[in-house]
Design a protein around this motif. Structure first.
Motif, PDB file in Angstrom:
ATOM      1  N   SER A   1      65.684  65.301  53.407  1.00  0.00           N
ATOM      2  CA  SER A   1      65.435  64.755  54.738  1.00  0.00           C
ATOM      3  C   SER A   1      64.958  63.301  54.661  1.00  0.00           C
ATOM      4  O   SER A   1      65.426  62.432  55.409  1.00  0.00           O
ATOM      5  CB  SER A   1      64.409  65.613  55.466  1.00  0.00           C
ATOM      6  N   ILE A   2      64.040  63.021  53.752  1.00  0.00           N
ATOM      7  CA  ILE A   2      63.559  61.648  53.563  1.00  0.00           C
ATOM      8  C   ILE A   2      64.723  60.730  53.215  1.00  0.00           C
ATOM      9  O   ILE A   2      64.903  59.667  53.818  1.00  0.00           O
ATOM     10  CB  ILE A   2      62.471  61.603  52.462  1.00  0.00           C
ATOM     11  N   MET A   3      65.521  61.140  52.240  1.00  0.00           N
ATOM     12  CA  MET A   3      66.633  60.308  51.794  1.00  0.00           C
ATOM     13  C   MET A   3      67.650  60.095  52.907  1.00  0.00           C
ATOM     14  O   MET A   3      68.105  58.964  53.134  1.00  0.00           O
ATOM     15  CB  MET A   3      67.288  60.951  50.569  1.00  0.00           C
ATOM     16  N   SER A   4      68.000  61.163  53.622  1.00  0.00           N
ATOM     17  CA  SER A   4      68.979  61.060  54.712  1.00  0.00           C
ATOM     18  C   SER A   4      68.499  60.100  55.794  1.00  0.00           C
ATOM     19  O   SER A   4      69.264  59.272  56.296  1.00  0.00           O
ATOM     20  CB  SER A   4      69.243  62.434  55.329  1.00  0.00           C
TER      21      SER A   4
ATOM     22  N   PRO B   1      72.728  60.936  44.729  1.00  0.00           N
ATOM     23  CA  PRO B   1      72.868  62.357  45.088  1.00  0.00           C
ATOM     24  C   PRO B   1      71.493  62.978  45.339  1.00  0.00           C
ATOM     25  O   PRO B   1      70.533  62.707  44.603  1.00  0.00           O
ATOM     26  CB  PRO B   1      73.537  62.973  43.854  1.00  0.00           C
ATOM     27  N   LYS B   2      71.398  63.780  46.369  1.00  0.00           N
ATOM     28  CA  LYS B   2      70.107  64.351  46.784  1.00  0.00           C
ATOM     29  C   LYS B   2      69.429  65.121  45.652  1.00  0.00           C
ATOM     30  O   LYS B   2      68.218  65.049  45.484  1.00  0.00           O
ATOM     31  CB  LYS B   2      70.286  65.274  47.993  1.00  0.00           C
ATOM     32  N   CYS B   3      70.200  65.851  44.873  1.00  0.00           N
ATOM     33  CA  CYS B   3      69.615  66.687  43.823  1.00  0.00           C
ATOM     34  C   CYS B   3      68.960  65.864  42.709  1.00  0.00           C
ATOM     35  O   CYS B   3      68.223  66.417  41.897  1.00  0.00           O
ATOM     36  CB  CYS B   3      70.654  67.646  43.262  1.00  0.00           C
ATOM     37  N   THR B   4      69.181  64.555  42.686  1.00  0.00           N
ATOM     38  CA  THR B   4      68.508  63.684  41.726  1.00  0.00           C
ATOM     39  C   THR B   4      66.997  63.838  41.850  1.00  0.00           C
ATOM     40  O   THR B   4      66.271  63.760  40.853  1.00  0.00           O
ATOM     41  CB  THR B   4      68.888  62.203  41.982  1.00  0.00           C
TER      42      THR B   4
ATOM     43  N   LYS C   1      71.946  69.545  49.463  1.00  0.00           N
ATOM     44  CA  LYS C   1      72.553  68.423  48.753  1.00  0.00           C
ATOM     45  C   LYS C   1      73.260  67.440  49.685  1.00  0.00           C
ATOM     46  O   LYS C   1      73.588  66.336  49.284  1.00  0.00           O
ATOM     47  CB  LYS C   1      73.506  68.915  47.671  1.00  0.00           C
ATOM     48  N   ASP C   2      73.501  67.841  50.930  1.00  0.00           N
ATOM     49  CA  ASP C   2      74.135  66.964  51.899  1.00  0.00           C
ATOM     50  C   ASP C   2      73.072  66.372  52.826  1.00  0.00           C
ATOM     51  O   ASP C   2      71.895  66.629  52.663  1.00  0.00           O
ATOM     52  CB  ASP C   2      75.179  67.752  52.703  1.00  0.00           C
TER      53      ASP C   2
END
Length: 128
Positions: free
Chosen positions: A20-23, A108-111, A124-125
């Protein structure tokens, strides 16, 4: 929310929060402020994926932004002086990476997730 999830060891909530933060950083063309960086390093433990995200953000900001805007060296130095762990994390990145840093919110989110590699990640999206 991430800090709380980390304290109670709730991996799924940590992963959702990171996504959520990244998005939202990408959606609104933002990144963590010096105040947020301070809060994260004060409220999380060593090895935290949120700390890694913040350190990579600071590394990116140092390398990609000049003395303009919201990132003058005087402000960055206050963040780094206040948190030796942050300074050491960023210095390690600067010494160990030959390529220009990438905006961590666009990786990528999973990073920055805490789940096992084999886990079928639900976050992941883009995540609101």
């Amino acid at each position: 929310l991430y800090c709380f999830a980390e304290k109670i060891c709730h991996v799924e909530l940590m992963d959702y929060t990171m996504s959520s933060i990244m998005s939202n950083y990408v959606k609104f063309n933002r990144c963590a402020s010096p105040e947020v960086m301070n809060l994260v390093y004060k409220s999380t433990s060593c090895g935290s994926k949120l700390r890694l995200f913040i350190a990579r953000t600071l590394h990116f900001v140092i390398r990609q932004h000049g003395e303009t805007g919201t990132w003058p060296s005087s402000e960055l130095s206050r963040v780094m002086v206040g948190h030796e762990d942050l300074t050491l994390d960023v210095l390690a990145m600067m010494r160990n990476r030959s390529a220009e840093p990438t905006d961590p919110a666009k990786l990528p989110k999973c990073t920055f997730h805490s789940h096992d590699r084999e886990y079928q990640c639900r976050y992941k999206d883009d995540t609101p």
